[in-house]
Enzyme design. Structure first.
Site, PDB file in Angstrom:
ATOM      1  N   SER A 123      -2.184  -9.966   6.366  1.00 22.58           N
ATOM      2  CA  SER A 123      -1.785  -8.581   6.567  1.00 22.58           C
ATOM      3  C   SER A 123      -1.338  -8.473   8.020  1.00 22.58           C
ATOM      4  CB  SER A 123      -2.980  -7.671   6.284  1.00 22.58           C
ATOM      5  OG  SER A 123      -2.707  -6.395   6.796  1.00 22.58           O
ATOM      6  N   ASP A 143      -6.769   3.191  10.937  1.00 21.05           N
ATOM      7  CA  ASP A 143      -5.507   3.919  10.888  1.00 21.05           C
ATOM      8  C   ASP A 143      -5.625   5.272  10.206  1.00 21.05           C
ATOM      9  OD1 ASP A 143      -4.152   2.019  12.327  1.00 21.05           O
ATOM     10  OD2 ASP A 143      -3.570   0.871  10.556  1.00 21.05           O
ATOM     11  N   ASP A 187       0.825  -1.216   0.000  1.00 22.05           N
ATOM     12  CA  ASP A 187       0.000   0.000   0.000  1.00 22.05           C
ATOM     13  C   ASP A 187       0.854   1.259   0.000  1.00 22.05           C
ATOM     14  OD1 ASP A 187      -2.444  -1.364   0.019  1.00 22.05           O
ATOM     15  OD2 ASP A 187      -2.501  -1.472   2.206  1.00 22.05           O
TER      16      ASP A 187
END
Ligand code: ARG
Length: 400
Positions: A173, A122, A13
């Protein structure tokens, strides 16, 4: 020269954000910042290497001790838990964002980018922190803004020469720092899928843990742990040591459904051996030294603190208010706690403190210091209003 500071982990990402910043957002200078909060050394090294390959100005900011002392230990004082999760990822985000702001200030940049998706927590934590510390900041969130999918990202990364580490690990993840390791994604998204042994790195399966119990003494001073088995350690060393010792004994696994800030329920797996051990010991010590009313009220304050921490509102004045109360209680949270770790279980087996509100002399079955006859009056008056209510009910029922 247009500069942008990218909060950088080295993952997919955040890596696709580098060419995107240049091609789509019009920045000719990308500064990447990786903050060391106790993730694996090789992740930090890999991030720096990728940044070099992709031609950014890269900074690795060491922050383990600060993270341990200021963030993890604040969580200890507040017995921090959000739905059974010791807020490990949550409390790392503010320090990461704050370090990115420091780098931006010294580089004369006011633009930021991050790789958070639009579904998670986040984005809130990182953007709030940046805006709190730099009110005029511009923040880009390409993954969210372009509603990106994983497969698009992989194609784009390939076309821009971004090295993608396709290994077994990457099915999941993962987010790691000193306070815990989080594993998400893949089949773990199915709430009825049992976590396979392979997702764990920090904890041994209780089945393979040592056959002998491991006993452990933790010393606390004013609400924070300072020594393990009599050996004084720095905050980061102490946490790292307990991650090893408790992890070896299979302690620290958490599997929960978690309510994210947006209301999404998600299945979460964590390994938090040190956090779980320290929190259990801390709570046991508080139970010895704080009054009943302090404990009852502090549970409410702790829950509020935990929610703020989960939301990433680290720089909210309400947090300072809560911490003023917490700090006042922690002055007496000094003493020792003995624990037994055994095949995934954690037991408090002893506690002592110079501030203990406990007197064996008073509580024991075998002394007469406490004259039992003194209780008679209080027992008679106890529950007075409820007794009056029952007397009235009987009277009214008799009249019907
Ligand atoms: N759900 C947790 C939180 O919001 C942890 C998320 C960690 N991310 C990950 N990719 N494993 O605090």
């Amino acid at each position: 020269m247009k500069k942008v500071v990218l909060v950088y982990s080295g993952g997919l990402d955040t890596s696709v954000c580098i060419p995107l910043m240049r091609e789509e957002y019009g920045y000719d200078h990308v500064i990447t910042v990786t903050v060391d909060v106790g993730q694996p050394e090789e992740d930090i090294r890999e991030a720096a290497e990728k940044a070099r390959t992709l031609g950014t100005e890269h900074y690795t900011v060491p922050a383990r001790e600060e993270f341990a002392r200021t963030y993890c230990f604040a969580a200890v004082k507040a017995n921090a838990s959000y739905e059974g999760y010791p807020v490990s990822t949550s409390i790392a985000r503010p320090i990461i964002a704050a370090k990115a702001v420091e780098v931006a200030k010294s580089a004369g940049a006011t633009a930021f980018a991050h790789g958070c998706t639009g579904k998670g927590n986040d984005q809130f934590r990182i953007e709030f922190t940046i805006r709190a510390l730099m009110p005029d900041a511009t923040i880009h969130a390409p993954i969210r803004e372009r509603n990106m999918t994983r497969s698009w990202e992989i194609e784009y990364a390939k076309s821009r020469g971004i090295p993608i580490t396709q290994s077994l690990e990457k099915i999941w993840s993962i987010d790691e720092n000193l306070w815990g390791r989080s594993i998400e994604g893949g089949r773990l998204e199915e709430p009825d899928y049992a976590p396979p042994e392979g997702i764990f790195r920090w904890t041994r399966s209780p089945l393979d843990a040592p056959d002998a119990p491991r006993e452990l003494k933790l010393d606390f001073e004013e609400g924070v742990p300072v020594a393990v088995d009599g050996e004084r350690l720095s905050p980061a060393e102490l946490i790292a040591k307990l991650n090893r010792v408790a992890g070896e004994n299979g302690v620290g696994r958490i599997d929960i459904m978690e309510d994210r800030m947006l209301g999404l329920k998600v299945r979460e797996n964590y390994e938090c051996p040190a956090a779980i051990t320290i929190l259990a010991a801390h709570h046991a010590l508080e139970a010895l030294v704080l009054t009943r009313e302090e404990l009852r009220f502090k549970a409410l304050v702790d829950a509020e603190w935990s929610q703020l921490a989960y939301y990433g509102l680290w720089f909210d004045p309400f947090k300072e208010d809560l911490e003023a109360f917490i700090a006042s209680t922690q002055k007496r949270v000094t003493g020792s706690v003995w624990l037994r770790l055994y095949k995934g279980s954690l037991q408090v087996i002893g506690r002592s403190s110079p501030w203990a509100l406990y007197s064996e002399e008073l509580a024991s079955f075998d002394t007469t210091t406490f004259d039992q006859r003194e209780s008679t009056g209080m027992v008679k008056i106890f529950g007075l209003q409820a007794r009056m209510y029952h007397a009235l009910r009987q009277k009214h029922e008799a009249q019907r």
